[in-house]
Design a protein around this motif. Structure first.
Motif, PDB file in Angstrom:
ATOM      1  N   ARG A 222      -0.772   4.519  -6.984  1.00  0.00           N
ATOM      2  CA  ARG A 222       0.543   4.766  -6.373  1.00  0.00           C
ATOM      3  C   ARG A 222       1.640   4.691  -7.435  1.00  0.00           C
ATOM      4  O   ARG A 222       2.564   5.508  -7.444  1.00  0.00           O
ATOM      5  N   ALA A 223       1.517   3.720  -8.353  1.00  0.00           N
ATOM      6  CA  ALA A 223       2.510   3.601  -9.424  1.00  0.00           C
ATOM      7  C   ALA A 223       2.465   4.805 -10.366  1.00  0.00           C
ATOM      8  O   ALA A 223       3.475   5.168 -10.970  1.00  0.00           O
ATOM      9  N   MET A 224       1.303   5.440 -10.457  1.00  0.00           N
ATOM     10  CA  MET A 224       1.143   6.605 -11.320  1.00  0.00           C
ATOM     11  C   MET A 224       1.508   7.907 -10.606  1.00  0.00           C
ATOM     12  O   MET A 224       1.431   8.986 -11.196  1.00  0.00           O
ATOM     13  N   GLY A 225       1.885   7.808  -9.322  1.00  0.00           N
ATOM     14  CA  GLY A 225       2.276   8.990  -8.567  1.00  0.00           C
ATOM     15  C   GLY A 225       1.108   9.758  -7.980  1.00  0.00           C
ATOM     16  O   GLY A 225       1.284  10.882  -7.496  1.00  0.00           O
ATOM     17  N   ASP A 226      -0.083   9.179  -8.002  1.00  0.00           N
ATOM     18  CA  ASP A 226      -1.279   9.838  -7.462  1.00  0.00           C
ATOM     19  C   ASP A 226      -1.531   9.324  -6.048  1.00  0.00           C
ATOM     20  O   ASP A 226      -2.373   8.446  -5.823  1.00  0.00           O
ATOM     21  N   ALA A 227      -0.810   9.867  -5.085  1.00  0.00           N
ATOM     22  CA  ALA A 227      -0.885   9.380  -3.706  1.00  0.00           C
ATOM     23  C   ALA A 227      -2.261   9.595  -3.098  1.00  0.00           C
ATOM     24  O   ALA A 227      -2.762   8.746  -2.353  1.00  0.00           O
ATOM     25  N   SER A 229      -5.300   9.629  -4.527  1.00  0.00           N
ATOM     26  CA  SER A 229      -6.256   8.615  -4.989  1.00  0.00           C
ATOM     27  C   SER A 229      -5.886   7.238  -4.449  1.00  0.00           C
ATOM     28  O   SER A 229      -6.764   6.427  -4.130  1.00  0.00           O
ATOM     29  N   ALA A 230      -4.589   6.971  -4.335  1.00  0.00           N
ATOM     30  CA  ALA A 230      -4.145   5.677  -3.795  1.00  0.00           C
ATOM     31  C   ALA A 230      -4.656   5.498  -2.366  1.00  0.00           C
ATOM     32  O   ALA A 230      -5.182   4.439  -2.008  1.00  0.00           O
ATOM     33  N   ILE A 231      -4.519   6.542  -1.558  1.00  0.00           N
ATOM     34  CA  ILE A 231      -4.990   6.476  -0.165  1.00  0.00           C
ATOM     35  C   ILE A 231      -6.496   6.251  -0.129  1.00  0.00           C
ATOM     36  O   ILE A 231      -7.010   5.468   0.681  1.00  0.00           O
ATOM     37  N   THR A 232      -7.230   6.935  -1.008  1.00  0.00           N
ATOM     38  CA  THR A 232      -8.688   6.770  -1.060  1.00  0.00           C
ATOM     39  C   THR A 232      -9.061   5.325  -1.356  1.00  0.00           C
ATOM     40  O   THR A 232      -9.941   4.740  -0.708  1.00  0.00           O
ATOM     41  N   TYR A 233      -8.393   4.730  -2.346  1.00  0.00           N
ATOM     42  CA  TYR A 233      -8.685   3.334  -2.693  1.00  0.00           C
ATOM     43  C   TYR A 233      -8.287   2.383  -1.563  1.00  0.00           C
ATOM     44  O   TYR A 233      -9.033   1.452  -1.231  1.00  0.00           O
ATOM     45  N   PHE A 234      -7.114   2.583  -0.980  1.00  0.00           N
ATOM     46  CA  PHE A 234      -6.680   1.708   0.116  1.00  0.00           C
ATOM     47  C   PHE A 234      -7.627   1.823   1.313  1.00  0.00           C
ATOM     48  O   PHE A 234      -7.952   0.835   1.968  1.00  0.00           O
ATOM     49  N   ASP A 235      -8.069   3.048   1.609  1.00  0.00           N
ATOM     50  CA  ASP A 235      -9.013   3.254   2.719  1.00  0.00           C
ATOM     51  C   ASP A 235     -10.313   2.503   2.474  1.00  0.00           C
ATOM     52  O   ASP A 235     -10.866   1.864   3.375  1.00  0.00           O
ATOM     53  N   GLU A 236     -10.809   2.585   1.236  1.00  0.00           N
ATOM     54  CA  GLU A 236     -12.048   1.894   0.913  1.00  0.00           C
ATOM     55  C   GLU A 236     -11.842   0.384   0.919  1.00  0.00           C
ATOM     56  O   GLU A 236     -12.733  -0.378   1.302  1.00  0.00           O
ATOM     57  N   SER A 237     -10.661  -0.046   0.510  1.00  0.00           N
ATOM     58  CA  SER A 237     -10.329  -1.469   0.577  1.00  0.00           C
ATOM     59  C   SER A 237     -10.407  -1.959   2.022  1.00  0.00           C
ATOM     60  O   SER A 237     -10.993  -3.014   2.310  1.00  0.00           O
ATOM     61  N   ILE A 262      -1.179   2.560   3.236  1.00  0.00           N
ATOM     62  CA  ILE A 262      -1.602   3.913   3.617  1.00  0.00           C
ATOM     63  C   ILE A 262      -0.556   4.525   4.541  1.00  0.00           C
ATOM     64  O   ILE A 262      -0.184   5.697   4.404  1.00  0.00           O
ATOM     65  N   GLY A 263      -0.077   3.709   5.489  1.00  0.00           N
ATOM     66  CA  GLY A 263       0.961   4.186   6.403  1.00  0.00           C
ATOM     67  C   GLY A 263       2.206   4.629   5.664  1.00  0.00           C
ATOM     68  O   GLY A 263       2.810   5.661   5.989  1.00  0.00           O
ATOM     69  N   ASP A 264       2.599   3.866   4.638  1.00  0.00           N
ATOM     70  CA  ASP A 264       3.775   4.236   3.834  1.00  0.00           C
ATOM     71  C   ASP A 264       3.588   5.603   3.172  1.00  0.00           C
ATOM     72  O   ASP A 264       4.478   6.458   3.195  1.00  0.00           O
ATOM     73  N   LEU A 265       2.408   5.797   2.562  1.00  0.00           N
ATOM     74  CA  LEU A 265       2.146   7.051   1.859  1.00  0.00           C
ATOM     75  C   LEU A 265       2.113   8.239   2.828  1.00  0.00           C
ATOM     76  O   LEU A 265       2.594   9.329   2.503  1.00  0.00           O
ATOM     77  N   LYS A 266       1.547   8.018   3.999  1.00  0.00           N
ATOM     78  CA  LYS A 266       1.533   9.079   5.014  1.00  0.00           C
ATOM     79  C   LYS A 266       2.956   9.371   5.493  1.00  0.00           C
ATOM     80  O   LYS A 266       3.326  10.526   5.731  1.00  0.00           O
ATOM     81  N   TYR A 267       3.751   8.321   5.604  1.00  0.00           N
ATOM     82  CA  TYR A 267       5.144   8.466   6.044  1.00  0.00           C
ATOM     83  C   TYR A 267       5.930   9.316   5.045  1.00  0.00           C
ATOM     84  O   TYR A 267       6.642  10.244   5.414  1.00  0.00           O
ATOM     85  N   TYR A 268       5.795   8.975   3.757  1.00  0.00           N
ATOM     86  CA  TYR A 268       6.519   9.715   2.728  1.00  0.00           C
ATOM     87  C   TYR A 268       6.053  11.164   2.634  1.00  0.00           C
ATOM     88  O   TYR A 268       6.795  12.038   2.202  1.00  0.00           O
ATOM     89  N   ASP A 269       4.815  11.398   3.059  1.00  0.00           N
ATOM     90  CA  ASP A 269       4.268  12.757   3.038  1.00  0.00           C
ATOM     91  C   ASP A 269       4.666  13.549   4.276  1.00  0.00           C
ATOM     92  O   ASP A 269       4.335  14.723   4.401  1.00  0.00           O
TER      93      ASP A 269
END
Length: 370
Positions: A222-227, A229-237, A262-269
């Motif tokens: 998420r810090a690198m701007g790769d939403a 991959s971030a969602i994939t990692y959070f989902d697996e977490s 994940i909700g935040d990233l979906k919201y921003y999208d």
């Protein structure tokens, strides 16, 4: 997003810990693994009682204080990553760290150019690969000189210490905004745990460790701007943390935060419906936990934050009645919440969230004066 976003201090997934905002928790980031002190006491006792010789790192690494001498970057205080040498002074730093400077931070010399130091990086990588894998036989009573002469050293994976070591350096790098370094160390840690899961099955402790590390990897992406991959990692977490019995407050917190991220990233999208689904799942996790921990002020605050997130999305979806209902429920919870006077930070957070919730209710009320 207008809702109050949660701030989670990363915690070591290899040790039980209280919440970062709990007054009883006085841990600092550098004290990530409290098992180290216990290990030190035990090691000293064993050394006296049975003559066991503790392995010593020739590079000065101390497993109890997490200090790395010549293989660390003085800027991020973590192991060197993409080692880079300043020309002409030859001082070495992480590439991401030194790229922000025009003068050498150590000697002040003008940096004419920065060169990749492949040899130093090979040493660092070799050190990481072998770290925490040296274990001497408990039955051995040889002197240190004899052990060295006979080379009777057993290599074995001591995963607890290695995992804590990798997470420690990842957190140091992340705080210094050297995100690539943090991601690299966490990826190694996750790979170690996955191997253990294959060998020993889905043990709750391993699932909780992997879930926490995957959440940190999500933060890196998420810090690198790769939403994506971030969602994939959070989902697996979420997947691994959901396999752990929901009786540990730290696991409950980490699980609910991963769902919210994940909700935040979906919201921003712009995917409000998907965002609401994840926010609501987080809310349910926290509500269920609150049933068994009614006096936990921090958890009550978390529930109020989740209510605010769901309500905010409801408003975006056109469900104003549902939004107002959620905001009011949060207000009622926080108004009746009593926090000990010593928990200043927690009380400040309560007031901040309460102010936000009230503002969301009043700004949408019809003007009664007209």
């Amino acid at each position: 997003m207008k809702t109050v976003l949660e701030q989670m201090t990363p915690v070591c997934p290899f040790v039980k810990a209280t919440r970062p905002d709990d007054a009883s928790s006085k841990r600092s980031g550098e004290n990530i693994c409290k098992h180290a002190a216990e290990h030190e006491s035990k090691a000293k006792s064993e050394s006296v009682d049975s003559g066991i010789i503790e392995p010593k790192c020739p590079l000065g690494y101390d497993s109890r204080s997490f200090k790395i001498g010549p293989l660390s970057c003085v800027l991020c205080k973590a192991l060197l990553f993409e080692s880079s040498k300043c020309v002409p002074c030859s001082h070495i730093f992480c590439k991401a760290c030194i790229s922000r400077f025009k003068d050498c931070p150590l000697c002040g010399a003008d940096i004419e150019k920065i060169e990749h130091d492949e040899e130093t990086q090979k040493v660092v990588d070799k050190f990481i690969a072998g770290h925490a894998r040296i274990k001497r036989s408990p039955a051995s009573t040889d002197t240190e000189e004899e052990v060295s002469k006979n080379k009777s050293v057993i290599y074995e994976d001591v995963s607890l210490e290695r995992g804590a070591f990798l997470v420690q350096h990842a957190m140091r790098a992340f705080r210094a905004q050297n995100v690539e370094s943090a991601k690299s160390r966490l990826s190694l840690c996750a790979a170690d745990i996955r191997e253990q899961l294959k060998e020993s099955g889905d043990k709750p402790e391993l699932c909780s460790q992997l879930g926490a590390v995957l959440g940190m990897l999500g933060d890196c992406c998420r810090a690198m701007g790769d939403a994506g991959s971030a969602i994939t990692y959070f989902d697996e977490s979420v997947e691994f943390l959901s396999q752990v019995p929901p009786d540990d407050m730290e696991i409950i917190h980490t699980l609910s935060v991963s769902l919210n991220k994940i909700g935040d990233l979906k919201y921003y999208d712009g995917d409000l419906q998907a965002s609401r689904t994840y926010y609501f799942r987080s809310l349910e996790v926290r509500r269920n936990a609150l049933l068994n921990h009614r006096d936990n002020a921090s958890l009550t605050l978390d529930v109020a934050v989740s209510l605010a997130k769901v309500a905010d999305v409801d408003r975006g979806l056109g469900n104003e009645e549902g939004a107002i209902s959620g905001f009011r429920e949060g207000v009622n919870m926080l108004q009746s919440l009593k926090i000990d006077a010593s928990q200043v930070a927690l009380e400040q957070r309560r007031l901040s969230v309460l102010e936000f919730l009230n503002s969301q209710i009043t700004e949408n009320q019809p003007d009664q004066t007209s």
